[in-house]
Design a protein around this motif. Structure first.
Motif, PDB file in Angstrom:
ATOM      1  N   PRO A   1      -8.002  -2.901  -4.208  1.00 44.62           N
ATOM      2  CA  PRO A   1      -6.747  -2.166  -3.971  1.00 44.62           C
ATOM      3  C   PRO A   1      -5.808  -2.281  -5.168  1.00 44.62           C
ATOM      4  CG  PRO A   1      -7.340  -3.503  -2.059  1.00 44.62           C
ATOM      5  CD  PRO A   1      -8.269  -3.906  -3.162  1.00 44.62           C
ATOM      6  N   SER A   2      -5.182  -1.167  -5.503  1.00 47.82           N
ATOM      7  CA  SER A   2      -4.327  -1.151  -6.698  1.00 47.82           C
ATOM      8  C   SER A   2      -3.176  -2.135  -6.597  1.00 47.82           C
ATOM      9  CB  SER A   2      -3.792   0.268  -6.927  1.00 47.82           C
ATOM     10  OG  SER A   2      -4.845   1.180  -7.110  1.00 47.82           O
ATOM     11  N   TRP A   3      -2.627  -2.298  -5.392  1.00 49.75           N
ATOM     12  CA  TRP A   3      -1.456  -3.164  -5.271  1.00 49.75           C
ATOM     13  C   TRP A   3      -1.798  -4.626  -5.523  1.00 49.75           C
ATOM     14  CZ3 TRP A   3      -1.494  -7.080  -1.738  1.00 49.75           C
ATOM     15  CH2 TRP A   3      -2.401  -6.992  -0.678  1.00 49.75           C
ATOM     16  N   VAL A   4      -3.069  -5.014  -5.332  1.00 47.60           N
ATOM     17  CA  VAL A   4      -3.459  -6.403  -5.591  1.00 47.60           C
ATOM     18  C   VAL A   4      -3.270  -6.754  -7.061  1.00 47.60           C
ATOM     19  CG1 VAL A   4      -5.437  -7.981  -5.642  1.00 47.60           C
ATOM     20  CG2 VAL A   4      -5.057  -6.514  -3.650  1.00 47.60           C
ATOM     21  N   LEU A   5      -3.580  -5.818  -7.950  1.00 47.38           N
ATOM     22  CA  LEU A   5      -3.486  -6.074  -9.386  1.00 47.38           C
ATOM     23  C   LEU A   5      -2.042  -6.271  -9.830  1.00 47.38           C
ATOM     24  CD1 LEU A   5      -6.073  -3.417 -10.638  1.00 47.38           C
ATOM     25  CD2 LEU A   5      -6.452  -5.830 -10.082  1.00 47.38           C
ATOM     26  N   GLY A   6      -1.108  -5.606  -9.195  1.00 49.76           N
ATOM     27  CA  GLY A   6       0.284  -5.707  -9.610  1.00 49.76           C
ATOM     28  C   GLY A   6       1.077  -6.771  -8.892  1.00 49.76           C
ATOM     29  N   ARG A   7       0.544  -7.272  -7.751  1.00 46.02           N
ATOM     30  CA  ARG A   7       1.331  -8.182  -6.938  1.00 46.02           C
ATOM     31  C   ARG A   7       0.754  -9.583  -6.836  1.00 46.02           C
ATOM     32  NH1 ARG A   7       6.441  -6.323  -6.628  1.00 46.02           N
ATOM     33  NH2 ARG A   7       6.439  -4.083  -6.237  1.00 46.02           N
ATOM     34  N   ALA A   8      -0.405  -9.821  -7.442  1.00 44.52           N
ATOM     35  CA  ALA A   8      -1.010 -11.153  -7.350  1.00 44.52           C
ATOM     36  C   ALA A   8      -0.175 -12.213  -8.055  1.00 44.52           C
ATOM     37  CB  ALA A   8      -2.427 -11.132  -7.927  1.00 44.52           C
ATOM     38  N   THR A   9       0.635 -11.803  -9.046  1.00 53.67           N
ATOM     39  CA  THR A   9       1.471 -12.765  -9.766  1.00 53.67           C
ATOM     40  C   THR A   9       2.733 -13.137  -8.992  1.00 53.67           C
ATOM     41  OG1 THR A   9       2.488 -10.908 -10.956  1.00 53.67           O
ATOM     42  CG2 THR A   9       0.641 -12.047 -12.034  1.00 53.67           C
ATOM     43  N   GLU A  10       2.958 -12.535  -7.823  1.00 53.89           N
ATOM     44  CA  GLU A  10       4.150 -12.868  -7.048  1.00 53.89           C
ATOM     45  C   GLU A  10       4.164 -14.337  -6.646  1.00 53.89           C
ATOM     46  OE1 GLU A  10       6.797 -11.053  -6.415  1.00 53.89           O
ATOM     47  OE2 GLU A  10       5.979  -9.340  -7.508  1.00 53.89           O
ATOM     48  N   ILE A  11       2.986 -14.909  -6.424  1.00 55.37           N
ATOM     49  CA  ILE A  11       2.951 -16.322  -6.037  1.00 55.37           C
ATOM     50  C   ILE A  11       3.466 -17.205  -7.158  1.00 55.37           C
ATOM     51  CG2 ILE A  11       0.578 -16.714  -6.862  1.00 55.37           C
ATOM     52  CD1 ILE A  11       0.195 -18.482  -4.357  1.00 55.37           C
ATOM     53  N   LEU A  12       3.289 -16.765  -8.405  1.00 55.08           N
ATOM     54  CA  LEU A  12       3.795 -17.518  -9.548  1.00 55.08           C
ATOM     55  C   LEU A  12       5.300 -17.334  -9.702  1.00 55.08           C
ATOM     56  CD1 LEU A  12       3.047 -19.225 -12.105  1.00 55.08           C
ATOM     57  CD2 LEU A  12       2.798 -17.062 -13.308  1.00 55.08           C
TER      58      LEU A  12
ATOM     59  N   GLU B   1      -8.604   3.515  -7.620  1.00 53.67           N
ATOM     60  CA  GLU B   1      -8.751   2.067  -7.566  1.00 53.67           C
ATOM     61  C   GLU B   1      -9.951   1.614  -8.388  1.00 53.67           C
ATOM     62  OE1 GLU B   1      -9.081   1.196  -3.476  1.00 53.67           O
ATOM     63  OE2 GLU B   1      -6.907   1.242  -3.096  1.00 53.67           O
ATOM     64  N   PRO B   2      -9.796   0.518  -9.146  1.00 53.07           N
ATOM     65  CA  PRO B   2     -10.929   0.009  -9.924  1.00 53.07           C
ATOM     66  C   PRO B   2     -12.007  -0.572  -9.028  1.00 53.07           C
ATOM     67  CG  PRO B   2      -9.072  -1.504 -10.049  1.00 53.07           C
ATOM     68  CD  PRO B   2      -8.584  -0.284  -9.332  1.00 53.07           C
ATOM     69  N   GLU B   3     -13.227  -0.587  -9.543  1.00 54.27           N
ATOM     70  CA  GLU B   3     -14.356  -1.123  -8.797  1.00 54.27           C
ATOM     71  C   GLU B   3     -15.075  -2.156  -9.645  1.00 54.27           C
ATOM     72  OE1 GLU B   3     -16.691   2.291  -7.778  1.00 54.27           O
ATOM     73  OE2 GLU B   3     -15.512   2.721  -5.969  1.00 54.27           O
ATOM     74  N   LEU B   4     -15.548  -3.215  -8.990  1.00 51.54           N
ATOM     75  CA  LEU B   4     -16.241  -4.303  -9.662  1.00 51.54           C
ATOM     76  C   LEU B   4     -17.680  -4.365  -9.176  1.00 51.54           C
ATOM     77  CD1 LEU B   4     -13.524  -7.098  -9.276  1.00 51.54           C
ATOM     78  CD2 LEU B   4     -13.887  -5.624 -11.255  1.00 51.54           C
ATOM     79  N   ALA B   5     -18.614  -4.504 -10.107  1.00 49.20           N
ATOM     80  CA  ALA B   5     -20.020  -4.641  -9.757  1.00 49.20           C
ATOM     81  C   ALA B   5     -20.333  -6.114  -9.529  1.00 49.20           C
ATOM     82  CB  ALA B   5     -20.903  -4.079 -10.873  1.00 49.20           C
ATOM     83  N   LEU B   6     -20.874  -6.438  -8.358  1.00 47.11           N
ATOM     84  CA  LEU B   6     -21.170  -7.815  -7.983  1.00 47.11           C
ATOM     85  C   LEU B   6     -22.665  -7.963  -7.731  1.00 47.11           C
ATOM     86  CD1 LEU B   6     -18.292  -8.493  -5.411  1.00 47.11           C
ATOM     87  CD2 LEU B   6     -18.265  -8.815  -7.890  1.00 47.11           C
ATOM     88  N   THR B   7     -23.174  -9.138  -8.052  1.00 47.70           N
ATOM     89  CA  THR B   7     -24.572  -9.467  -7.801  1.00 47.70           C
ATOM     90  C   THR B   7     -24.636 -10.884  -7.267  1.00 47.70           C
ATOM     91  OG1 THR B   7     -25.267  -8.052  -9.640  1.00 47.70           O
ATOM     92  CG2 THR B   7     -26.889  -9.616  -8.783  1.00 47.70           C
ATOM     93  N   ASP B   8     -25.332 -11.061  -6.130  1.00 50.84           N
ATOM     94  CA  ASP B   8     -25.422 -12.390  -5.554  1.00 50.84           C
ATOM     95  C   ASP B   8     -26.654 -13.117  -6.076  1.00 50.84           C
ATOM     96  OD1 ASP B   8     -27.503 -11.157  -4.303  1.00 50.84           O
ATOM     97  OD2 ASP B   8     -26.783 -11.460  -2.263  1.00 50.84           O
ATOM     98  N   ALA B   9     -26.891 -14.319  -5.567  1.00 45.70           N
ATOM     99  CA  ALA B   9     -27.999 -15.133  -6.048  1.00 45.70           C
ATOM    100  C   ALA B   9     -29.354 -14.510  -5.736  1.00 45.70           C
ATOM    101  CB  ALA B   9     -27.917 -16.539  -5.432  1.00 45.70           C
ATOM    102  N   ALA B  10     -29.418 -13.705  -4.689  1.00 42.87           N
ATOM    103  CA  ALA B  10     -30.679 -13.060  -4.312  1.00 42.87           C
ATOM    104  C   ALA B  10     -30.936 -11.780  -5.083  1.00 42.87           C
ATOM    105  CB  ALA B  10     -30.680 -12.778  -2.807  1.00 42.87           C
TER     106      ALA B  10
ATOM    107  N   ALA C   1       0.822  -1.208   0.000  1.00 43.15           N
ATOM    108  CA  ALA C   1       0.000   0.000   0.000  1.00 43.15           C
ATOM    109  C   ALA C   1       0.860   1.263   0.000  1.00 43.15           C
ATOM    110  CB  ALA C   1      -0.931  -0.007   1.212  1.00 43.15           C
ATOM    111  N   ARG C   2       2.029   1.219   0.635  1.00 38.81           N
ATOM    112  CA  ARG C   2       2.901   2.390   0.694  1.00 38.81           C
ATOM    113  C   ARG C   2       3.688   2.595  -0.589  1.00 38.81           C
ATOM    114  NH1 ARG C   2       4.582   0.056   5.613  1.00 38.81           N
ATOM    115  NH2 ARG C   2       6.580  -0.402   4.589  1.00 38.81           N
TER     116      ARG C   2
END
Length: 492
Positions: free
Chosen positions: A354-365, A336-345, A326-327
């Motif tokens: 969070p912006s850092w999620v988009l750039g750091r999720a590939t670290e596990i790979l 930060e991007p936003e996603l529209a979600l709809t549940d079953a109801a 985050a820092r």
């Protein structure tokens, strides 16, 4: 692009007398046309020319299939890109029946033995479960391939030979058995030719030697290829691949995403205890991976080197890592991007990512999963380099190629190059090799990418067939007379 393809054909050793025909083929390759006139020359590695003549001949057009554990690519030899791509073994095939989705791969246990219990299972019962799985996989694969022939290829399967891109390290045996039965048994194609996936992928770069990193959905395989020969005993496989990236994105969104009401809609009833995990469907995660994910330009190890402590071994889902991200990540939270979600109801919510999620999720790979003791791509590359013969290492590291479905993530290949160079520089044993590491498909920035990295194996097989470079052939009459295990033994 024609220059790169010309280097590819020169690498294959095509006869100089066929330069005019080769030029015509390259023009057709650049425009997507089907021109198959090529000269026949000597080949190297596992390939052998299908004819001993050195004159200019017309190559027979074949159907080219690239069957992976997630995507099926189909088209004709000589084309510059697949005619059709279809998800066959994924987790988001909502239009497929539940039986077919279970047969060709669910989110957990993709193409694995159906038993998940800890109790002992009799050998004959386990064999029965494997046979049942083979039947289900074959039935699902037959539906997909038959539909591809009917709706996209528009040809009679009995009239054209088939070239199949296959990798024994990434494609399960159950799929290979089902594929041979479907093509030769059900569709009755005249002949199936198998091409090694790492070799044909490297062929699109005009190279015959290099390290091929195939980031698929089930596993990531690092295969050394020397003089068009895949050195399979030295290949390294890790289970961290596309599925691990999907799971990592989901976990990061559930843990760090912020859910709020969608103010554009009015609802009669509101729940305060919204569950992000319940509303976050697989299709939403797939959208994030395909359209928003990218590889951060700098590794955590290099970025934290100046701070006096390293986060290389920190938990990717821990608070310490999240605070550091985050820092040190831009853009600021206001964008930060936003996603529209709809549940079953039918309740609508907005998930702020969070912006850092988009750039750091590939670290596990890239860095691996420390708690599960699974090596990442960089560690797999170092292990592969350590295993190959000494006199081949310098040539291999100079042709690093990243392919597979995950390779479409922006900046992933550059991160693999940077992290591998950093890992080699930090070791006294490998520091001399660090300056020789280079990408196989490195081109001037003005030219851009010639081929989609995920399509490179299919394109390489298309070029190989059009150049009359043979693979491992299984004819229809051999399928009728020889047991299937003996036929599949040719691929090993």
């Amino acid at each position: 692009m024609a220059g790169g393809a010309s280097d590819t054909l020169n690498t294959l050793g095509l006869d100089a007398a066929a330069s005019g025909s080769r030029r015509s083929f390259l023009e057709g390759l650049a425009t997507g046309g089907r021109r198959t006139a090529l000269g026949v020359g000597a080949s190297s590695g596992l390939f052998a020319p299908s004819s001993s003549s050195a004159s200019v001949v017309s190559a027979e057009e074949k159907v080219v299939l690239d069957v992976g554990t997630y995507t099926l690519r189909a088209g004709f030899s000589g084309d510059a890109q697949p005619l059709h791509r279809e998800e066959v073994c994924g987790v988001f095939g909502a239009r497929r029946s539940a039986d077919h989705r279970r047969a060709v791969g669910q989110r957990h246990g993709l193409l694995l033995p159906p038993t998940t219990t800890t109790t002992s299972v009799a050998p004959e019962e386990n064999d029965s479960q494997w046979r049942q799985q083979d039947v289900e996989v074959e039935r699902a694969l037959l539906e997909h391939v038959r539909q591809v022939y009917r709706s996209h290829l528009l040809v009679d399967a009995k009239t054209k030979k088939v070239a199949v891109v296959v990798d024994s390290r990434t494609l399960p045996m159950s799929v290979r058995r089902a594929l041979v039965r479907v093509l030769l048994g059900n569709l009755r194609v005249p002949q199936v030719s198998f091409y090694p996936r790492p070799v044909v992928a490297l062929m699109t770069c005009g190279r015959s030697t290099g390290l091929v990193v195939d980031c698929g959905f089930r596993v990531t395989a690092v295969t050394p290829v020397y003089d068009s020969r895949p050195l399979m005993p030295y290949a390294v496989v890790t289970p961290l691949a596309g599925h691990a990236v999907h799971q990592c994105v989901r976990q990061l969104l559930v843990q760090f995403g912020r859910l709020r009401r969608d103010t554009t809609y009015t609802e009669e009833k509101e729940k305060e205890d919204d569950d992000v995990d319940a509303m976050l469907t697989d299709s939403v995660v797939a959208h994030v991976v395909a359209g928003l994910l990218y590889a951060a330009p700098t590794s955590v190890r290099r970025a934290t080197a100046d701070d006096g402590h390293s986060l290389a071994n920190a938990d990717l889902f821990g608070d310490e890592m999240a605070e550091w991200y985050a820092r040190n990540t831009s853009p600021p939270p206001t964008t930060e991007p936003e996603l529209a979600l709809t549940d079953a109801a039918g309740r609508r919510r907005v998930l702020a990512v969070p912006s850092w999620v988009l750039g750091r999720a590939t670290e596990i790979l890239l860095a691996g999963d420390k708690p599960s003791d699974h090596m990442g791509v960089v560690d797999a590359l170092v292990a592969c380099i350590a295993g190959v013969p000494v006199d081949t290492r310098r040539a291999l590291v100079g042709g690093l190629l990243v392919t597979g479905g995950v390779s479409q993530v922006p900046n992933l290949a550059s991160r693999v190059l940077e992290d591998l160079t950093l890992a080699l520089e930090g070791s006294s044993r490998w520091s001399a090799l660090a300056r020789d590491v280079a990408l196989a498909d490195c081109l001037p920035a003005a030219n851009g990418a010639v081929f989609n990295p995920a399509d490179r194996p299919w394109i390489g097989a298309s070029v190989a067939v059009a150049a009359r470079i043979g693979g491992v052939d299984i004819r229809r009459d051999e399928f009728d007379e020889i047991p299937l295990p003996a036929l599949l033994a040719r691929l090993d």
